[in-house]
Write a protein that holds these residues in place. Sequence first.
Motif, PDB file in Angstrom:
ATOM      1  N   LEU A 192      -9.206  39.011  10.530  1.00 41.70           N
ATOM      2  CA  LEU A 192     -10.451  39.730  10.809  1.00 41.70           C
ATOM      3  C   LEU A 192     -10.682  40.872   9.815  1.00 41.70           C
ATOM      4  CD1 LEU A 192     -10.562  40.096  14.715  1.00 41.70           C
ATOM      5  CD2 LEU A 192     -12.122  38.785  13.288  1.00 41.70           C
ATOM      6  N   GLU A 193      -9.591  41.464   9.333  1.00 44.09           N
ATOM      7  CA  GLU A 193      -9.719  42.594   8.420  1.00 44.09           C
ATOM      8  C   GLU A 193     -10.062  42.157   6.995  1.00 44.09           C
ATOM      9  OE1 GLU A 193      -9.660  45.760   9.130  1.00 44.09           O
ATOM     10  OE2 GLU A 193      -9.325  45.407  11.257  1.00 44.09           O
ATOM     11  N   LEU A 194      -9.925  40.869   6.717  1.00 42.95           N
ATOM     12  CA  LEU A 194     -10.194  40.366   5.376  1.00 42.95           C
ATOM     13  C   LEU A 194     -11.547  39.667   5.328  1.00 42.95           C
ATOM     14  CD1 LEU A 194      -6.702  38.875   4.468  1.00 42.95           C
ATOM     15  CD2 LEU A 194      -7.729  40.918   3.489  1.00 42.95           C
ATOM     16  N   GLY A 204     -15.463  25.567  11.463  1.00 42.77           N
ATOM     17  CA  GLY A 204     -15.616  26.962  11.853  1.00 42.77           C
ATOM     18  C   GLY A 204     -16.885  27.584  11.318  1.00 42.77           C
ATOM     19  N   ARG A 205     -17.206  27.310  10.067  1.00 42.21           N
ATOM     20  CA  ARG A 205     -18.430  27.853   9.481  1.00 42.21           C
ATOM     21  C   ARG A 205     -19.674  27.360  10.209  1.00 42.21           C
ATOM     22  NH1 ARG A 205     -18.843  31.687   5.351  1.00 42.21           N
ATOM     23  NH2 ARG A 205     -20.398  30.439   4.263  1.00 42.21           N
ATOM     24  N   LEU A 206     -19.620  26.144  10.698  1.00 38.62           N
ATOM     25  CA  LEU A 206     -20.782  25.562  11.368  1.00 38.62           C
ATOM     26  C   LEU A 206     -20.871  25.934  12.840  1.00 38.62           C
ATOM     27  CD1 LEU A 206     -20.675  21.970   9.816  1.00 38.62           C
ATOM     28  CD2 LEU A 206     -22.224  23.838   9.200  1.00 38.62           C
ATOM     29  N   ALA A 207     -19.715  26.089  13.498  1.00 31.14           N
ATOM     30  CA  ALA A 207     -19.732  26.164  14.955  1.00 31.14           C
ATOM     31  C   ALA A 207     -19.452  27.536  15.543  1.00 31.14           C
ATOM     32  CB  ALA A 207     -18.700  25.167  15.523  1.00 31.14           C
ATOM     33  N   LEU A 208     -18.720  28.402  14.837  1.00 33.76           N
ATOM     34  CA  LEU A 208     -18.274  29.635  15.467  1.00 33.76           C
ATOM     35  C   LEU A 208     -19.429  30.594  15.771  1.00 33.76           C
ATOM     36  CD1 LEU A 208     -14.881  30.546  13.757  1.00 33.76           C
ATOM     37  CD2 LEU A 208     -15.309  29.647  16.032  1.00 33.76           C
ATOM     38  N   ARG A 209     -20.316  30.797  14.819  1.00 37.41           N
ATOM     39  CA  ARG A 209     -21.423  31.723  15.069  1.00 37.41           C
ATOM     40  C   ARG A 209     -22.326  31.237  16.202  1.00 37.41           C
ATOM     41  NH1 ARG A 209     -23.433  35.824  11.733  1.00 37.41           N
ATOM     42  NH2 ARG A 209     -22.240  34.984   9.983  1.00 37.41           N
ATOM     43  N   PRO A 210     -22.744  29.959  16.211  1.00 36.97           N
ATOM     44  CA  PRO A 210     -23.528  29.484  17.367  1.00 36.97           C
ATOM     45  C   PRO A 210     -22.776  29.606  18.692  1.00 36.97           C
ATOM     46  CG  PRO A 210     -23.736  27.955  15.535  1.00 36.97           C
ATOM     47  CD  PRO A 210     -22.681  28.930  15.148  1.00 36.97           C
ATOM     48  N   GLY A 265     -16.733  37.678   8.857  1.00 31.76           N
ATOM     49  CA  GLY A 265     -18.061  37.898   8.295  1.00 31.76           C
ATOM     50  C   GLY A 265     -19.180  37.854   9.317  1.00 31.76           C
ATOM     51  N   THR A 266     -18.842  37.749  10.596  1.00 39.08           N
ATOM     52  CA  THR A 266     -19.877  37.671  11.640  1.00 39.08           C
ATOM     53  C   THR A 266     -20.147  39.046  12.237  1.00 39.08           C
ATOM     54  OG1 THR A 266     -18.345  37.270  13.478  1.00 39.08           O
ATOM     55  CG2 THR A 266     -19.026  35.359  12.180  1.00 39.08           C
ATOM     56  N   ILE A 299     -14.681  41.777  18.772  1.00 36.51           N
ATOM     57  CA  ILE A 299     -13.482  40.941  18.898  1.00 36.51           C
ATOM     58  C   ILE A 299     -12.231  41.767  18.628  1.00 36.51           C
ATOM     59  CG2 ILE A 299     -12.241  38.996  17.875  1.00 36.51           C
ATOM     60  CD1 ILE A 299     -14.950  37.672  17.389  1.00 36.51           C
ATOM     61  N   GLU A 300     -12.276  42.636  17.617  1.00 34.30           N
ATOM     62  CA  GLU A 300     -11.122  43.478  17.306  1.00 34.30           C
ATOM     63  C   GLU A 300     -10.723  44.330  18.499  1.00 34.30           C
ATOM     64  OE1 GLU A 300     -12.363  45.695  13.938  1.00 34.30           O
ATOM     65  OE2 GLU A 300     -11.522  44.309  12.481  1.00 34.30           O
ATOM     66  N   VAL A 301     -11.717  44.925  19.152  1.00 37.00           N
ATOM     67  CA  VAL A 301     -11.438  45.785  20.300  1.00 37.00           C
ATOM     68  C   VAL A 301     -10.863  44.965  21.454  1.00 37.00           C
ATOM     69  CG1 VAL A 301     -12.485  47.293  22.028  1.00 37.00           C
ATOM     70  CG2 VAL A 301     -13.195  47.457  19.640  1.00 37.00           C
ATOM     71  N   ASP A 302     -11.424  43.788  21.694  1.00 34.63           N
ATOM     72  CA  ASP A 302     -10.971  42.969  22.815  1.00 34.63           C
ATOM     73  C   ASP A 302      -9.562  42.435  22.614  1.00 34.63           C
ATOM     74  OD1 ASP A 302     -13.341  43.382  24.095  1.00 34.63           O
ATOM     75  OD2 ASP A 302     -14.232  41.452  23.565  1.00 34.63           O
TER      76      ASP A 302
END
Length: 582
Positions: free
Chosen positions: A88-90, A218-224, A273-274, A280-283
């Motif tokens: 997540l940090e990268l 992941g690029r296609l499905a994670l954001r939706p 990049g989302t 997410i980091e906090v959770d």
Amino acid sequence: MEGHEQIPFLREIVIFLVASGIVVPVFHRFRISPVLGYLVIGGLIGPYGLGLLAGDLGWLSYAVITDIDGVRPLAELGVIFLHFVIGLELSLRRLWTMRRLVFGLGTLQVLISAAAIGAIAWGWGNTPRASVILGACLALSSTAIVMQLLIDRRSLGSPLGRSSFSILLFQDLAVVPILFLLGVFGAQTEGGIAAAGRGLALALVEAAAVIVAIYTVGRLALRPLFQFVSRAGSPEMFMAAVLLVVIGTAAITGAAGLSMALGAFLAGILLSGTEYRREIEVDIEPFKGLLLGFFFMTVGMGIDFRVVTQDPVWIGAAVVGLFVVKSAITGVLCFAFGLPRHVSVETALLLGQGGEFAFVVVGLAMSLGLIAPDIAQFMLIVAGLSMVVTPVVAGAGRRLAGALERRQHKGRHADDLAGAGEAGGHVLIAGFGRVGQLLSRILEREGMTYLAFDLDGGAVGEHRASGAQVFYGDASRVDLLRRAGAEAAAAVVVTMDDPAAAEHVVGSVHRHWPELPIYARARDLAHAERLTAAGATDVVPETLESSLHLGLRVLRGFGMADELALRRIDLERQDAKDWSSR
């Protein structure tokens, strides 16, 4: 009435929570690394610590953990979540810029370290296959311990963090060929080297295909997916989606023969990049911290101190030898890749230990008959002890690197510094953190000159490369300030984070140049009083000013005129100062 089934590992979980919530904070209070605290506590309450007395003292069985193999899968989740947070940090762009270190420095570190350790193992009478296996697995370092130490020190984004992470990332990728090599040795295929080569090529192709598939899907499905979940407005559903992505991706890479941690890292990269990254980091942070602590405890539990006491000299020599061999190779390679000397030394010592992967490989090799049980137990203890002493070695490495850095910077900019202060009328800034950098930009826009000092050599180099007039040095040293033209300076501004250091600088400047205006940043009103007593001309307390500025924004938001709002805030500022001086 039917009895309830007992929750699996309930006692072990309670013991771990007691250690995390009560014992580890005691270590933290005495400024002892939490990682070292978990390792020590694990050894104490493990089967080879107080667990040895549980048979004679029945009540003690409630306070120790004897089944390491049962709780180890739960502990491995900590490593998985750690890799996810690192991802997540990268970002993909930042990862691409690190490719030279990952695939250049990382590759050479693994290959040369494996060859050197394997040669030493062979020289001590191990079979060629056992020597190759020991060299390969001990060439890898502990990602969990090293990354947690870097996170605790907030050094993940520093040159030390980048070099260490690059090597560790390639080590994760090296898990695939090492496991395949172990399988070839165990199966003893008749095809020989050619068959082994074809199998390795196939395994690498399959691994690449899995990584590409995860990236594409992941690029296609994670954001939706997260858009859909976030619309529900349910924190529970959002948390479930995060856990599904982390554990699901780790399970996919694990099933494909890759490191499960690598899958979690890929998931973190994809989500970095989302717009959901910060939430997410906090959770995920509490899960990562607790489970990673559990992992460190299991490492401490796995060390049989009876064997250590039976052969302390050879085990101690092996631990020291492992650090010496790996650190020497890593340090030389880092320096050859253009890293500063002090960064190379600290990186080398930080990565000198064996890693958690050694437990997997050596245990599997022993079950396949490739390594004798006594040799396997010896090497597991060496790897475990090297992990336990890593926080201590890392601390020594940090002090050594600091000494090298100070020596390296001593006199480097002496002539530049003297020349920069000749004109006079400049501002001296003590501390070039976020406040010092902001002040320097304000002065530049107004056409005013400045000279800044900071003790973070790596940061000084980066800021000078971008054109900032910052120098390495201790701003409390009179000879340094005199060389910077303090007699002709317009003012000194102290922006340092450390309250004691700030007071020391203010006092030193005021004693030698009592007419020189000194502006200082204070943590709070009490700190402001001490700075004023030390000789500061004007002091700005952070907590007071941020609160007053927020209050000004609120008053304006309610429609109050600017002039009246500013007058009210000035009254509050004066009242706070009068109250603090009572």
